[in-house]
Design a protein around this motif. Sequence first.
Motif, PDB file in Angstrom:
ATOM      1  N   ARG A 508      21.190  22.910   1.239  1.00 26.53           N
ATOM      2  CA  ARG A 508      20.023  22.036   1.355  1.00 26.53           C
ATOM      3  C   ARG A 508      20.316  20.653   0.796  1.00 26.53           C
ATOM      4  O   ARG A 508      19.962  19.637   1.397  1.00 26.53           O
ATOM      5  CB  ARG A 508      18.830  22.649   0.613  1.00 26.53           C
ATOM      6  N   ALA A 509      20.969  20.609  -0.365  1.00 26.47           N
ATOM      7  CA  ALA A 509      21.323  19.318  -0.963  1.00 26.47           C
ATOM      8  C   ALA A 509      22.321  18.573  -0.078  1.00 26.47           C
ATOM      9  O   ALA A 509      22.207  17.357   0.119  1.00 26.47           O
ATOM     10  CB  ALA A 509      21.901  19.534  -2.356  1.00 26.47           C
ATOM     11  N   ASN A 510      23.271  19.298   0.484  1.00 23.42           N
ATOM     12  CA  ASN A 510      24.265  18.686   1.362  1.00 23.42           C
ATOM     13  C   ASN A 510      23.605  18.093   2.598  1.00 23.42           C
ATOM     14  O   ASN A 510      23.943  16.985   3.030  1.00 23.42           O
ATOM     15  CB  ASN A 510      25.299  19.736   1.757  1.00 23.42           C
ATOM     16  N   ALA A 511      22.639  18.813   3.152  1.00 22.57           N
ATOM     17  CA  ALA A 511      21.939  18.325   4.346  1.00 22.57           C
ATOM     18  C   ALA A 511      21.068  17.113   4.018  1.00 22.57           C
ATOM     19  O   ALA A 511      20.961  16.175   4.812  1.00 22.57           O
ATOM     20  CB  ALA A 511      21.083  19.447   4.938  1.00 22.57           C
ATOM     21  N   LEU A 512      20.456  17.129   2.839  1.00 22.12           N
ATOM     22  CA  LEU A 512      19.581  16.024   2.438  1.00 22.12           C
ATOM     23  C   LEU A 512      20.373  14.723   2.313  1.00 22.12           C
ATOM     24  O   LEU A 512      19.874  13.644   2.631  1.00 22.12           O
ATOM     25  CB  LEU A 512      18.895  16.360   1.115  1.00 22.12           C
ATOM     26  N   TYR A 513      21.609  14.841   1.846  1.00 20.68           N
ATOM     27  CA  TYR A 513      22.444  13.658   1.627  1.00 20.68           C
ATOM     28  C   TYR A 513      23.534  13.562   2.701  1.00 20.68           C
ATOM     29  O   TYR A 513      24.659  13.155   2.420  1.00 20.68           O
ATOM     30  CB  TYR A 513      23.105  13.732   0.248  1.00 20.68           C
ATOM     31  N   LYS A 514      23.203  13.912   3.900  1.00 25.88           N
ATOM     32  CA  LYS A 514      24.199  14.045   4.967  1.00 25.88           C
ATOM     33  C   LYS A 514      25.067  12.806   5.140  1.00 25.88           C
ATOM     34  O   LYS A 514      26.281  12.896   5.278  1.00 25.88           O
ATOM     35  CB  LYS A 514      23.497  14.375   6.284  1.00 25.88           C
ATOM     36  N   ASP A 515      24.453  11.637   5.101  1.00 26.55           N
ATOM     37  CA  ASP A 515      25.200  10.406   5.342  1.00 26.55           C
ATOM     38  C   ASP A 515      25.467   9.619   4.064  1.00 26.55           C
ATOM     39  O   ASP A 515      25.926   8.481   4.118  1.00 26.55           O
ATOM     40  CB  ASP A 515      24.429   9.504   6.318  1.00 26.55           C
ATOM     41  N   ALA A 516      25.164  10.219   2.917  1.00 29.36           N
ATOM     42  CA  ALA A 516      25.223   9.460   1.671  1.00 29.36           C
ATOM     43  C   ALA A 516      26.633   9.020   1.316  1.00 29.36           C
ATOM     44  O   ALA A 516      26.845   7.928   0.812  1.00 29.36           O
ATOM     45  CB  ALA A 516      24.635  10.279   0.519  1.00 29.36           C
ATOM     46  N   LEU A 517      27.629   9.865   1.568  1.00 32.94           N
ATOM     47  CA  LEU A 517      28.982   9.551   1.125  1.00 32.94           C
ATOM     48  C   LEU A 517      29.647   8.455   1.934  1.00 32.94           C
ATOM     49  O   LEU A 517      30.756   8.027   1.612  1.00 32.94           O
ATOM     50  CB  LEU A 517      29.852  10.804   1.147  1.00 32.94           C
ATOM     51  N   LYS A 518      28.988   7.960   2.980  1.00 29.50           N
ATOM     52  CA  LYS A 518      29.547   6.844   3.726  1.00 29.50           C
ATOM     53  C   LYS A 518      29.637   5.583   2.859  1.00 29.50           C
ATOM     54  O   LYS A 518      30.413   4.684   3.157  1.00 29.50           O
ATOM     55  CB  LYS A 518      28.700   6.561   4.968  1.00 29.50           C
ATOM     56  N   VAL A 519      28.775   5.532   1.793  1.00 30.72           N
ATOM     57  CA  VAL A 519      28.758   4.345   0.941  1.00 30.72           C
ATOM     58  C   VAL A 519      29.510   4.571  -0.366  1.00 30.72           C
ATOM     59  O   VAL A 519      29.523   3.716  -1.230  1.00 30.72           O
ATOM     60  CB  VAL A 519      27.304   3.921   0.612  1.00 30.72           C
ATOM     61  N   VAL A 520      30.170   5.740  -0.544  1.00 32.71           N
ATOM     62  CA  VAL A 520      30.871   6.045  -1.791  1.00 32.71           C
ATOM     63  C   VAL A 520      32.225   5.341  -1.815  1.00 32.71           C
ATOM     64  O   VAL A 520      33.009   5.477  -0.874  1.00 32.71           O
ATOM     65  CB  VAL A 520      31.061   7.562  -1.951  1.00 32.71           C
ATOM     66  N   PRO A 521      32.529   4.590  -2.869  1.00 35.34           N
ATOM     67  CA  PRO A 521      33.845   3.958  -2.972  1.00 35.34           C
ATOM     68  C   PRO A 521      34.951   5.008  -3.000  1.00 35.34           C
ATOM     69  O   PRO A 521      34.752   6.112  -3.508  1.00 35.34           O
ATOM     70  CB  PRO A 521      33.780   3.207  -4.316  1.00 35.34           C
ATOM     71  N   PRO A 522      36.133   4.705  -2.450  1.00 38.90           N
ATOM     72  CA  PRO A 522      37.229   5.683  -2.435  1.00 38.90           C
ATOM     73  C   PRO A 522      37.596   6.195  -3.822  1.00 38.90           C
ATOM     74  O   PRO A 522      38.036   7.331  -3.969  1.00 38.90           O
ATOM     75  CB  PRO A 522      38.387   4.873  -1.822  1.00 38.90           C
ATOM     76  N   SER A 523      37.418   5.379  -4.854  1.00 35.80           N
ATOM     77  CA  SER A 523      37.786   5.793  -6.205  1.00 35.80           C
ATOM     78  C   SER A 523      36.961   6.956  -6.711  1.00 35.80           C
ATOM     79  O   SER A 523      37.344   7.628  -7.669  1.00 35.80           O
ATOM     80  CB  SER A 523      37.647   4.614  -7.178  1.00 35.80           C
ATOM     81  N   LEU A 524      35.793   7.207  -6.078  1.00 37.02           N
ATOM     82  CA  LEU A 524      34.927   8.286  -6.535  1.00 37.02           C
ATOM     83  C   LEU A 524      35.144   9.579  -5.760  1.00 37.02           C
ATOM     84  O   LEU A 524      34.546  10.593  -6.080  1.00 37.02           O
ATOM     85  CB  LEU A 524      33.451   7.869  -6.417  1.00 37.02           C
ATOM     86  N   ILE A 525      35.931   9.533  -4.701  1.00 39.35           N
ATOM     87  CA  ILE A 525      36.149  10.738  -3.910  1.00 39.35           C
ATOM     88  C   ILE A 525      37.031  11.703  -4.705  1.00 39.35           C
ATOM     89  O   ILE A 525      38.105  11.357  -5.180  1.00 39.35           O
ATOM     90  CB  ILE A 525      36.819  10.395  -2.570  1.00 39.35           C
ATOM     91  N   LEU A 526      36.578  12.938  -4.828  1.00 37.95           N
ATOM     92  CA  LEU A 526      37.276  13.931  -5.636  1.00 37.95           C
ATOM     93  C   LEU A 526      38.176  14.800  -4.762  1.00 37.95           C
ATOM     94  O   LEU A 526      37.959  14.926  -3.552  1.00 37.95           O
ATOM     95  CB  LEU A 526      36.263  14.825  -6.342  1.00 37.95           C
ATOM     96  N   PRO A 527      39.147  15.421  -5.373  1.00 35.57           N
ATOM     97  CA  PRO A 527      39.942  16.415  -4.639  1.00 35.57           C
ATOM     98  C   PRO A 527      39.047  17.506  -4.063  1.00 35.57           C
ATOM     99  O   PRO A 527      37.995  17.819  -4.621  1.00 35.57           O
ATOM    100  CB  PRO A 527      40.892  16.967  -5.714  1.00 35.57           C
ATOM    101  N   GLY A 528      39.482  18.131  -2.992  1.00 36.32           N
ATOM    102  CA  GLY A 528      38.593  19.015  -2.258  1.00 36.32           C
ATOM    103  C   GLY A 528      38.398  20.391  -2.821  1.00 36.32           C
ATOM    104  O   GLY A 528      37.449  21.073  -2.476  1.00 36.32           O
ATOM    105  N   SER A 529      39.308  20.875  -3.651  1.00 33.25           N
ATOM    106  CA  SER A 529      39.186  22.261  -4.089  1.00 33.25           C
ATOM    107  C   SER A 529      38.251  22.396  -5.266  1.00 33.25           C
ATOM    108  O   SER A 529      38.101  21.482  -6.061  1.00 33.25           O
ATOM    109  CB  SER A 529      40.562  22.806  -4.474  1.00 33.25           C
TER     110      SER A 529
END
Length: 550
Positions: A508-529
């Motif tokens: 539900r949280a993921n769906a609510l913020y579906k497009d939110a990460l388009k504005v996240v700076p690359p420095s904040l992107i975390l490893p996937g695991s």
Amino acid sequence: LRDTYDIFCLIIFWSQRKISNLPRYCTHSYYTVEYIRLYMQEGFAIHFFRREYGTFRLYSGNDGTTEKQLGRALELYLKHLNEDGLAVFALCPILLIIGILRCTADCLHRASINTVGTAFGVAYLVYMIVFHLLANLPLDQPLYFGVHVRFWMQAHIIAFGMLGIGLSWALRQAGSSARALAPVATLVLVASQVGVHYSAMDQSSNQYVKQYGAMHLEMMPRNAILIVKGDVITNSIRYLQRCEGMRPDVQHLDQSMMTYEWFKKKQARHFKHIKFPNKIYNPYKEEGYSMKTFLETNALSPKRPTFLCGGWYHDEIATHLGGGTPGFKTWPVGPCDRIRPDSQHLSLDQWVQEAGSMTPNYDPPSADKYPDGTWERVTLTDYWSARHKLPYSLLMYAIEHQDDQGALNQSAQMFDTLIEIHPNPPDYFYKNAGIAYGRVRSPVSGQRPNHCNMIHNFARFLLSTLELPSQTAEILKIVRDYVQHAKKVHDTAGAADCDAEVLTDAKRANALYKDALKVVPPSLILPGSQGAVEERLDQGELTGRGKEGN
């Protein structure tokens, strides 16, 4: 105007819907009696003109203002008058003006001054202009606006009386048949006020402020010194001690009172076990003393444990360095903080044990009945802040002590309890709980793994917060990574590591913020695991080390 008598009287009653529960007064309040007697006529003049605030001012804080105060205050008054007018919303200002003009015309017609009418008229004009010009409370803050509104009851007595005269004139102009409806209209208006507002105004069982004061006094150790700040805590405790004799062994000091020149001269004899180092609590005056000096004089004896409720009146340590008083540290316990010298070391177990013995005992009021601007709402907010303060402080303690696992375990458990008992937990409860679970290594409680509790709390934070996506980027990325991880596990027919409730809220949280990460700076992107996420937490990169609630 004799035919307006009934409507005049009943409209006055109609207007005063807020005077429904007159308080009991205590005749043994030392502060009030001594203050008036201080310098006799001079002391009375200081009190009457409120010179300690600025003559006729209501507020002494730095954010009080007089800019555009008159116009804004009158606008709010007329809006409030319409709301209190209930059945004649838009007509209230018109009928008020008609009533004033009719009284003025009556005086001119008789070629003599109507003493009573003139007195009422002048009083109303003075109240509207002088009071609103000088009453400098910040009207954009609900609590202060609520205090300001209570001063309108006096003006309403005259205003609704004039409204009655205006309404009587309007009915008379409409003809004899309409005029005959005046008593009926008045009774309908009064009945409407009772019907609409009775539930909200029924305070017959309201003991919240009294119980709030008892919450602070009941758990205090014997012969404690209680240093407080704030109107509701000061007056509730003062009432209980002076009028009901509760805990007279506790020495209760209001910090703002200590800043007045009269305080030591007239009050020191009531505090038998307290020594005042100088004439006034003000470190910037020659005859003043600092809180550091006061505590060094009074707070070092183990026989008189000292507590702080409501925060410091003045930080003697710079705010950017954490604030507080040099040489002393506050430890959250119950609704207050225990003041201890820096040299006195306390183990985590000792702190938690003392705090557990002083858990606030209070049944808070309903937020629906007591909105912002009421003292009951202040007690509600303070209670939940007190319950949150200990687990939050334990979390900060753990972070400052290289992820102390005992403190993290205690913090996580307390957050679980707090979220369970709160009727509508604020978003930062979930956020701080998620941080605690992200750092703790050993299982905390129940069957759910710690990382699942972290994901669950972070998901509920995202579902309830009003923060911008850019402010929640790392938490959002953690939840999104878990949703993607769960999908991969499902596609490979593997078993999910978290239960269905966690996964549902995360989706539900993921769906609510579906497009939110388009504005996240690359420095904040975390490893996937998930493992990388937990590693980032363990390294302190997702801690929210700012002020409480961040």
